[in-house]
Design a protein around this motif. Structure first.
Motif, short mmCIF file in Angstrom:
data_model
loop_
_atom_site.label_atom_id
_atom_site.label_comp_id
_atom_site.label_asym_id
_atom_site.label_seq_id
_atom_site.Cartn_x
_atom_site.Cartn_y
_atom_site.Cartn_z
N ALA A 190 0.82 -1.22 0.00
CA ALA A 190 0.00 0.00 0.00
C ALA A 190 0.85 1.27 0.00
O ALA A 190 0.59 2.21 0.73
CB ALA A 190 -0.98 -0.02 1.17
N LYS A 191 1.88 1.26 -0.84
CA LYS A 191 2.76 2.42 -1.00
C LYS A 191 2.68 2.90 -2.45
O LYS A 191 2.47 2.11 -3.37
CB LYS A 191 4.22 2.07 -0.67
CG LYS A 191 4.43 1.52 0.72
CD LYS A 191 4.22 2.59 1.76
CE LYS A 191 4.52 2.05 3.15
NZ LYS A 191 3.51 2.42 4.11
N PRO A 192 2.87 4.19 -2.69
CA PRO A 192 2.75 4.72 -4.05
C PRO A 192 3.84 4.20 -5.00
O PRO A 192 4.95 3.87 -4.58
CB PRO A 192 2.92 6.22 -3.86
CG PRO A 192 2.71 6.48 -2.42
CD PRO A 192 3.12 5.24 -1.70
N ILE A 193 3.44 4.14 -6.26
CA ILE A 193 4.38 3.95 -7.37
C ILE A 193 4.12 5.09 -8.34
O ILE A 193 2.99 5.56 -8.46
CB ILE A 193 4.23 2.56 -8.05
CG1 ILE A 193 2.81 2.36 -8.59
CG2 ILE A 193 4.60 1.45 -7.08
CD1 ILE A 193 2.62 1.07 -9.37
N THR A 194 5.15 5.57 -9.00
CA THR A 194 5.01 6.73 -9.89
C THR A 194 5.09 6.27 -11.34
O THR A 194 6.08 5.67 -11.74
CB THR A 194 6.10 7.77 -9.59
OG1 THR A 194 5.99 8.17 -8.22
CG2 THR A 194 5.95 8.99 -10.48
N LEU A 195 4.03 6.58 -12.10
CA LEU A 195 3.93 6.14 -13.48
C LEU A 195 3.90 7.35 -14.41
O LEU A 195 3.43 8.42 -14.04
CB LEU A 195 2.66 5.29 -13.67
CG LEU A 195 2.51 4.13 -12.68
CD1 LEU A 195 1.23 3.37 -12.94
CD2 LEU A 195 3.71 3.20 -12.73
N ALA A 241 1.85 1.99 -18.72
CA ALA A 241 3.11 2.36 -18.06
C ALA A 241 4.21 1.34 -18.31
O ALA A 241 5.36 1.58 -17.97
CB ALA A 241 2.88 2.52 -16.56
N GLY A 242 3.86 0.19 -18.88
CA GLY A 242 4.86 -0.82 -19.19
C GLY A 242 5.13 -1.81 -18.08
O GLY A 242 6.16 -2.50 -18.10
N LEU A 279 14.19 9.26 -2.45
CA LEU A 279 14.15 10.31 -3.47
C LEU A 279 12.96 10.19 -4.41
O LEU A 279 12.52 11.19 -4.99
CB LEU A 279 15.45 10.29 -4.29
CG LEU A 279 16.73 10.39 -3.47
CD1 LEU A 279 17.95 10.21 -4.37
CD2 LEU A 279 16.78 11.72 -2.74
N HIS A 280 12.48 8.98 -4.62
CA HIS A 280 11.34 8.77 -5.51
C HIS A 280 10.69 7.43 -5.21
O HIS A 280 11.32 6.51 -4.70
CB HIS A 280 11.76 8.83 -6.99
CG HIS A 280 12.69 7.72 -7.40
ND1 HIS A 280 12.24 6.48 -7.79
CD2 HIS A 280 14.04 7.66 -7.48
CE1 HIS A 280 13.25 5.70 -8.09
NE2 HIS A 280 14.38 6.40 -7.91
N HIS A 281 9.39 7.37 -5.52
CA HIS A 281 8.69 6.09 -5.44
C HIS A 281 9.17 5.23 -6.61
O HIS A 281 9.74 5.75 -7.57
CB HIS A 281 7.18 6.30 -5.55
CG HIS A 281 6.60 7.17 -4.47
ND1 HIS A 281 6.76 6.90 -3.13
CD2 HIS A 281 5.85 8.30 -4.54
CE1 HIS A 281 6.14 7.83 -2.42
NE2 HIS A 281 5.59 8.69 -3.25
N PRO A 282 8.92 3.92 -6.57
CA PRO A 282 9.32 3.08 -7.71
C PRO A 282 8.69 3.56 -9.02
O PRO A 282 7.52 3.92 -9.06
CB PRO A 282 8.81 1.70 -7.32
CG PRO A 282 8.75 1.72 -5.83
CD PRO A 282 8.35 3.12 -5.48
#
Length: 183
Positions: free
Chosen positions: A68-73, A128-129, A95-98
């Protein structure tokens, strides 16, 4: 009169989070729209937690299991999948979400959000691949596996209630369907 929905970028969404505007809300960004997330019922919370623990033991150091953690697409989406199996990048996630290139596959557990997860999110993840996407249908206790991206959509969709699945990213690993469903 045509109504136009205001779209938000990931940067704008992050600024709202940092400013505390969304702090009282359980939301995710999907294709530039801020969407309310359904609350987790007991089966959802139990099944996703047990499956995450199983995958942590099964995959060991091969991957990190994020719950339940963000991923950045890149399609102005920042969903929070119930389970994301990602590369072990350690402190880089400060520094960034996956990003898609860091993601092996994602799993959603769905009851009230079933249609959104099977339709909308499958398209978002394919565009998003993300090579593999699993949805656990908590209404029927089955596992829907999406694979083989073609023209921004998954071309293969299979449903399982038992058996073994070898994830695309880890073909030598045998995942027991029953341990993911936790019926």
């Amino acid at each position: 009169m045509t109504m136009i929905t205001a779209k938000w970028s990931i940067e704008e969404y992050h600024r709202m989070i940092e400013a505390g505007i969304l702090s009282d809300r359980k939301v995710e960004l999907l294709q530039g729209e801020i969407i309310e997330m359904s609350p987790e019922g007991e089966p959802h919370a139990y099944c996703s937690h047990e499956a995450a623990n199983y995958l942590i033991k099964l995959l060991g150091d091969l991957a990190t299991i994020r719950q339940a953690k963000p991923i950045t697409l890149p399609n102005e989406s920042e969903p929070e999948p119930d389970i994301a199996i990602v590369q072990n990048l350690g402190r880089e996630y400060l520094l960034h979400h996956p990003y898609p290139e860091n993601i092996f596959w994602v799993i959603e557990y769905a009851n009230s959000s079933l249609e959104k997860d099977l339709e909308t999110k499958s398209k978002i993840y394919a565009q998003a691949g993300i090579l593999e996407y699993w949805v656990v249908n908590l209404r029927k206790f089955n596992l829907v596996v999406f694979r083989d991206i073609l023209d921004g959509e998954y071309a293969t969709k299979q449903t399982f209630t038992t058996g073994i699945i070898q994830p695309v990213a880890f073909p030598d690993i045998a995942v027991e369907v029953e341990k993911i469903i936790n019926k």
